[in-house]
Design a protein around this motif. Structure first.
Motif, PDB file in Angstrom:
ATOM      1  N   LYS A  50       0.728  -1.087   0.167  1.00  0.00           N
ATOM      2  CA  LYS A  50       0.220  -0.034   0.082  1.00  0.00           C
ATOM      3  C   LYS A  50       0.680   1.400  -0.047  1.00  0.00           C
ATOM      4  O   LYS A  50       0.621   2.210   0.770  1.00  0.00           O
ATOM      5  CB  LYS A  50      -1.050   0.162   1.249  1.00  0.00           C
ATOM      6  CG  LYS A  50      -1.957  -1.096   1.249  1.00  0.00           C
ATOM      7  CD  LYS A  50      -2.928  -0.901   2.524  1.00  0.00           C
ATOM      8  CE  LYS A  50      -3.890  -1.991   2.220  1.00  0.00           C
ATOM      9  NZ  LYS A  50      -4.858  -2.194   3.370  1.00  0.00           N
ATOM     10  N   TYR A  91      -1.062   4.596  -0.630  1.00  0.00           N
ATOM     11  CA  TYR A  91      -2.081   4.841   0.096  1.00  0.00           C
ATOM     12  C   TYR A  91      -1.839   6.058   0.942  1.00  0.00           C
ATOM     13  O   TYR A  91      -0.485   6.183   1.289  1.00  0.00           O
ATOM     14  CB  TYR A  91      -2.726   3.897   1.225  1.00  0.00           C
ATOM     15  CG  TYR A  91      -3.249   2.583   0.301  1.00  0.00           C
ATOM     16  CD1 TYR A  91      -4.665   2.479   0.751  1.00  0.00           C
ATOM     17  CD2 TYR A  91      -2.973   2.025  -0.632  1.00  0.00           C
ATOM     18  CE1 TYR A  91      -5.529   1.527   0.168  1.00  0.00           C
ATOM     19  CE2 TYR A  91      -3.862   1.055  -1.357  1.00  0.00           C
ATOM     20  CZ  TYR A  91      -5.254   0.943  -0.924  1.00  0.00           C
ATOM     21  OH  TYR A  91      -5.867  -0.122  -1.435  1.00  0.00           O
ATOM     22  N   ASN A 132     -13.875   9.349  -2.159  1.00  0.00           N
ATOM     23  CA  ASN A 132     -14.183   8.270  -1.299  1.00  0.00           C
ATOM     24  C   ASN A 132     -14.914   8.591   0.078  1.00  0.00           C
ATOM     25  O   ASN A 132     -13.950   8.982   1.040  1.00  0.00           O
ATOM     26  CB  ASN A 132     -12.728   7.595  -0.941  1.00  0.00           C
ATOM     27  CG  ASN A 132     -12.790   6.457  -0.134  1.00  0.00           C
ATOM     28  OD1 ASN A 132     -13.873   5.659  -0.118  1.00  0.00           O
ATOM     29  ND2 ASN A 132     -11.832   6.007   0.434  1.00  0.00           N
ATOM     30  N   ALA A 134     -19.749   0.985  -1.024  1.00  0.00           N
ATOM     31  CA  ALA A 134     -18.538   1.192  -1.899  1.00  0.00           C
ATOM     32  C   ALA A 134     -19.040   1.610  -3.205  1.00  0.00           C
ATOM     33  O   ALA A 134     -18.659   1.336  -4.248  1.00  0.00           O
ATOM     34  CB  ALA A 134     -17.597  -0.032  -1.908  1.00  0.00           C
ATOM     35  N   ASP A 166     -18.744   4.515  -4.243  1.00  0.00           N
ATOM     36  CA  ASP A 166     -17.773   5.168  -4.756  1.00  0.00           C
ATOM     37  C   ASP A 166     -16.649   4.299  -5.273  1.00  0.00           C
ATOM     38  O   ASP A 166     -15.505   4.945  -5.676  1.00  0.00           O
ATOM     39  CB  ASP A 166     -17.246   6.282  -4.078  1.00  0.00           C
ATOM     40  CG  ASP A 166     -16.781   5.611  -2.704  1.00  0.00           C
ATOM     41  OD1 ASP A 166     -16.442   4.461  -2.388  1.00  0.00           O
ATOM     42  OD2 ASP A 166     -17.187   6.376  -1.364  1.00  0.00           O
ATOM     43  N   GLY A 167     -16.580   3.146  -5.267  1.00  0.00           N
ATOM     44  CA  GLY A 167     -15.279   2.358  -5.718  1.00  0.00           C
ATOM     45  C   GLY A 167     -14.657   1.596  -4.691  1.00  0.00           C
ATOM     46  O   GLY A 167     -13.835   0.794  -4.767  1.00  0.00           O
ATOM     47  N   PHE A 168     -14.908   2.187  -3.312  1.00  0.00           N
ATOM     48  CA  PHE A 168     -13.879   1.792  -2.401  1.00  0.00           C
ATOM     49  C   PHE A 168     -14.823   1.820  -0.853  1.00  0.00           C
ATOM     50  O   PHE A 168     -15.453   2.574  -0.430  1.00  0.00           O
ATOM     51  CB  PHE A 168     -12.740   2.812  -1.762  1.00  0.00           C
ATOM     52  CG  PHE A 168     -11.793   2.917  -3.176  1.00  0.00           C
ATOM     53  CD1 PHE A 168     -10.855   1.789  -3.516  1.00  0.00           C
ATOM     54  CD2 PHE A 168     -11.997   4.009  -4.096  1.00  0.00           C
ATOM     55  CE1 PHE A 168      -9.940   1.933  -4.308  1.00  0.00           C
ATOM     56  CE2 PHE A 168     -11.347   4.061  -5.056  1.00  0.00           C
ATOM     57  CZ  PHE A 168     -10.021   3.222  -5.412  1.00  0.00           C
ATOM     58  N   ALA A 208      -8.662   4.613   0.623  1.00  0.00           N
ATOM     59  CA  ALA A 208      -8.403   4.043  -0.724  1.00  0.00           C
ATOM     60  C   ALA A 208      -6.862   4.801  -1.252  1.00  0.00           C
ATOM     61  O   ALA A 208      -6.511   5.502  -0.547  1.00  0.00           O
ATOM     62  CB  ALA A 208      -9.444   4.906  -1.845  1.00  0.00           C
ATOM     63  N   GLN A 215      -7.349   8.590  -7.031  1.00  0.00           N
ATOM     64  CA  GLN A 215      -8.439   8.009  -7.598  1.00  0.00           C
ATOM     65  C   GLN A 215      -9.606   8.463  -8.318  1.00  0.00           C
ATOM     66  O   GLN A 215     -10.391   7.804  -8.815  1.00  0.00           O
ATOM     67  CB  GLN A 215      -8.893   6.572  -6.521  1.00  0.00           C
ATOM     68  CG  GLN A 215      -7.796   5.722  -5.968  1.00  0.00           C
ATOM     69  CD  GLN A 215      -7.126   5.291  -7.046  1.00  0.00           C
ATOM     70  OE1 GLN A 215      -7.645   4.288  -7.863  1.00  0.00           O
ATOM     71  NE2 GLN A 215      -5.864   5.621  -7.019  1.00  0.00           N
ATOM     72  N   ASP A 272      -8.217  14.555  -3.901  1.00  0.00           N
ATOM     73  CA  ASP A 272      -8.633  14.120  -2.496  1.00  0.00           C
ATOM     74  C   ASP A 272      -8.871  15.038  -1.682  1.00  0.00           C
ATOM     75  O   ASP A 272      -8.588  14.898  -0.588  1.00  0.00           O
ATOM     76  CB  ASP A 272      -7.801  12.812  -1.839  1.00  0.00           C
ATOM     77  CG  ASP A 272      -7.764  11.647  -2.887  1.00  0.00           C
ATOM     78  OD1 ASP A 272      -8.838  11.134  -3.358  1.00  0.00           O
ATOM     79  OD2 ASP A 272      -6.635  11.019  -3.097  1.00  0.00           O
ATOM     80  N   ASN A 299     -11.542  10.508   1.814  1.00  0.00           N
ATOM     81  CA  ASN A 299     -10.510   9.435   1.941  1.00  0.00           C
ATOM     82  C   ASN A 299      -9.947   9.602   3.275  1.00  0.00           C
ATOM     83  O   ASN A 299     -10.104   8.763   4.202  1.00  0.00           O
ATOM     84  CB  ASN A 299      -9.429   9.640   0.760  1.00  0.00           C
ATOM     85  CG  ASN A 299      -8.540   8.191   0.481  1.00  0.00           C
ATOM     86  OD1 ASN A 299      -9.249   7.180   1.006  1.00  0.00           O
ATOM     87  ND2 ASN A 299      -7.640   8.429  -0.010  1.00  0.00           N
ATOM     88  N   PHE A 302     -13.022   8.775   4.590  1.00  0.00           N
ATOM     89  CA  PHE A 302     -14.025   7.872   4.050  1.00  0.00           C
ATOM     90  C   PHE A 302     -15.083   7.319   4.952  1.00  0.00           C
ATOM     91  O   PHE A 302     -15.996   6.451   4.663  1.00  0.00           O
ATOM     92  CB  PHE A 302     -13.067   6.388   3.757  1.00  0.00           C
ATOM     93  CG  PHE A 302     -12.310   5.872   4.867  1.00  0.00           C
ATOM     94  CD1 PHE A 302     -12.890   4.794   5.848  1.00  0.00           C
ATOM     95  CD2 PHE A 302     -10.875   6.242   5.213  1.00  0.00           C
ATOM     96  CE1 PHE A 302     -12.246   4.214   6.785  1.00  0.00           C
ATOM     97  CE2 PHE A 302     -10.185   5.750   6.455  1.00  0.00           C
ATOM     98  CZ  PHE A 302     -10.820   4.695   7.185  1.00  0.00           C
TER      99      PHE A 302
END
Length: 379
Positions: free
Chosen positions: A197, A200, A255, A269, A271-273, A277, A281, A291, A295, A346
């Protein structure tokens, strides 16, 4: 502290409360209502409650030639800062704009800003080069917490703990806990890892950890005014870093949390996550920043004062390069030294915490961290 909070050990309480205190603010809707100034006095400023903000006036032709790696130029200028009370209805729990109004006029000079939050890879390079140890990795001392049993004095920090079922949203201690061994390398506890990660955002860093990194990198933390100017991307009064609707073409732009908060597995999720995340993204804002909403929360340099915006507005002038109040002041938790958080995370949801909205504010005790708090730098 309230009576119910005293059921938690002193050390856990300090670290958990401070790391997530902005949730408390959401439940204290009357906290500063008496202190809100009814109207700003500059000619092109908005009134409290208006949806119309004064125009943003960007500085022109002031960009330096050489861009630092990973940073973008923010031209600075004059803008309307804060959040309108008319946005109060966008959050299920009232009080979201109490410390973010009145809207007031501010000027900031131009500056460079990191495109993304500081990543695990970047923070690891700092630690390798300096041997730095974060606050969450240091065992608290008996001198710091007199009367706390020795077996409770363990290194760790606050971790989000989803509930098994829906719970009332009036007690954040239902979904936050103090976890020994939680730190930036192990964000959820000793059995968790950031392996794989690198890109991240680093989390479980407190204010002084962020300051230490920034100094090593030849940078600093943004002021709250700089951060908001950058997040708005030259636009005036928009709700989000991407416009005035939460989704664009039915797609989420950040996110955040969708679903029944804070139930385990309930983050839909969309938003994809589900959870944190990687950086970048979603589409960058007009200044090339990623971001700025969602997030992870981001530390900024200002002390937190719930009444600060009202104080600035009462000066009846454009505030130039404001550095924040001289000291901290949170009526909800008197005595705890706090700095401002910006941007939401998030875990922000329309049910409870819509502080992914531009102009809204969070805060945290300076030595406290959590698994949804990071930072980015400027210079």
């Amino acid at each position: 502290m309230s009576t119910k909070n005293k059921t938690i050990s002193a050390i856990a309480l300090v670290l958990i409360v401070a790391g997530v205190i902005y949730f408390v603010n959401a439940t204290k809707s009357k906290m500063i209502s008496e202190n809100v100034v009814s109207e700003n006095s500059a000619d092109n400023e908005s009134k409290v409650g208006d949806i119309d903000f004064g125009s943003t006036i960007e500085n022109k032709n002031n960009k330096p030639k050489d861009a630092p790696e990973g940073m973008v130029w923010i031209p600075g200028g004059e803008f309307s800062m804060g959040c309108s009370v008319s946005n109060e209805s966008l959050c299920g729990v009232k009080g979201i704009t109490n410390d973010a109004n009145p809207v007031h006029r501010v000027y900031v000079d131009g500056f460079w800003m990191d495109k993304t939050e500081v990543t695990n890879k970047q923070f690891a390079a700092f630690v390798k080069a300096t041997g730095y140890v974060t606050v969450a990795e240091i065992k608290p001392s008996a001198e710091e917490f007199p009367g706390v049993p020795a077996d409770k004095l363990i290194a760790g920090t606050a971790v989000f703990m989803p509930t098994k079922q829906e719970v009332p949203l009036n007690d954040y201690l239902r979904w936050w806990g103090y976890v020994g061994g939680a730190n930036w390398r192990h964000p959820l506890g000793p059995d968790s890892s950031i392996e794989g990660k690198d890109n991240y955002p680093v989390v479980q860093v407190c204010y002084e950890d962020a300051i230490a990194y920034a100094k090593w990198a030849g940078k600093r933390l943004a002021t709250e005014a700089e951060w908001e100017f950058a997040a708005r991307g030259g636009k005036s009064g928009e709700l989000y870093a991407w416009g005035n609707t939460l989704t664009v073409d039915d797609k989420f732009q950040a996110n955040i949390y969708q679903g029944k908060f804070p139930v385990d597995g309930a983050d839909a999720a969309e938003d994809g996550f589900a959870g944190i995340a990687p950086t970048a993204q979603y589409k960058a804002n007009a200044y090339g920043l990623y971001d700025m909403s969602g997030n992870v929360w981001e530390w900024v340099n200002d002390w937190y004062d719930a009444n600060y915006y009202a104080q600035l507005a009462s000066e009846n002038k454009v505030s130039k390069n404001p550095q924040g109040p001289a000291t901290f002041n949170d009526p909800a938790e008197p005595g705890l030294p706090k700095r401002v958080h910006r941007g939401g995370s998030f875990l922000c949801t329309e049910q409870y915490c819509t502080r992914y909205m531009l102009g809204t504010r969070g805060n945290g005790e300076v030595k406290s961290a959590a698994n949804h708090i990071g930072f980015r730098c400027v210079k």
